[in-house]
Design a protein around this motif. Structure first.
Motif, PDB file in Angstrom:
ATOM      1  N   THR A  19       0.828  -1.203   0.000  1.00 30.70           N
ATOM      2  CA  THR A  19       0.000   0.000   0.000  1.00 30.70           C
ATOM      3  C   THR A  19       0.866   1.259   0.000  1.00 30.70           C
ATOM      4  N   ASP A  42      -7.761  -4.339  -2.004  1.00 28.44           N
ATOM      5  CA  ASP A  42      -7.612  -5.024  -0.719  1.00 28.44           C
ATOM      6  C   ASP A  42      -8.814  -4.677   0.160  1.00 28.44           C
ATOM      7  N   ASP A  46      -6.999  -0.108   3.075  1.00 28.04           N
ATOM      8  CA  ASP A  46      -5.947   0.763   3.616  1.00 28.04           C
ATOM      9  C   ASP A  46      -5.614   1.930   2.682  1.00 28.04           C
ATOM     10  N   ASP A 132      -3.378  -1.927  -5.775  1.00 30.18           N
ATOM     11  CA  ASP A 132      -2.894  -2.331  -4.452  1.00 30.18           C
ATOM     12  C   ASP A 132      -3.596  -3.635  -4.069  1.00 30.18           C
TER      13      ASP A 132
HETATM   14 MG   LIG Z   1      -1.858  -2.991   2.040  1.00 35.43          MG
END
Ligand SMILES: [Mg+2]
Ligand SMILES: Nc1ncnc2c1ncn2[C@@H]1O[C@H](COP(=O)(O)OP(=O)(O)OP(=O)(O)O)[C@@H](O)[C@H]1O
Length: 138
Positions: A19, A42, A46, A132
């Motif tokens: 990330t 994800d 995040d 990501d």
């Molecule tokens: Mg991450």
């Protein structure tokens, strides 16, 4: 022909700066004048949180809602729900709802192509798309 580069930041292990790299690489490229789309793939969300959207659970359009529309053959607007950040990057946000996506994908035709299909339209609008990924082989 599109010149867009799609890069997945992936590692099976957690906490290996996927990330952090997505965020900084994306903003760095944007500062160099490139058009950048970040994709938060994800379910932890995040990347979405890091860019300041702390109430991601209340976002009406996310990666999950868009991919679900593709899976269910519903009409969808390919660039709907993209958020714009003041640092010059765009992001397709995510929340915990994405965690159900792998199960929805199990029985889907061409499931491995779903994200590719979604991004194929977006590629003409960007120089870079950075994904990501979650810490798994999924
Ligand atoms: Mg991450
Ligand atoms: N170059 C670096 N040096 C030291 N610490 C770093 C560096 N890059 C990232 N970190 C720290 O490592 C931790 C994990 O980073 P990050 O959240 O980017 O990993 P991740 O691979 O995305 O994790 P996850 O698998 O949970 O998604 C964070 O606390 C971050 O601040």
């Amino acid at each position: 022909m599109t010149k867009c580069k799609v890069i997945a930041l992936a590692n099976q292990k957690g906490g290996t700066a996927k990330t952090t790299t997505t965020l900084n690489l994306g903003i760095g490229l944007a500062h160099q004048g490139r058009k950048v789309l970040l994709v938060d793939a994800d379910p932890q969300g995040d990347l979405t949180t890091a860019l300041g959207w702390i109430n991601a659970d209340s976002l009406p359009i996310t990666l999950e809602t868009q991919m679900k529309k593709i899976l269910q053959d519903e009409p969808f607007v390919y660039n709907e729900g993209i958020l714009h950040h003041e640092e010059g990057v765009d992001i397709i946000p995510t929340n915990i709802e994405l965690s159900g996506m792998e199960i929805s994908l199990v029985n889907a035709m061409s499931r491995e192509q779903t994200l590719k299909l979604y991004l194929s339209d977006l590629k003409k609008d960007y120089d870079y798309i950075l994904i990501d990924c979650m810490p798994s082989l999924g």
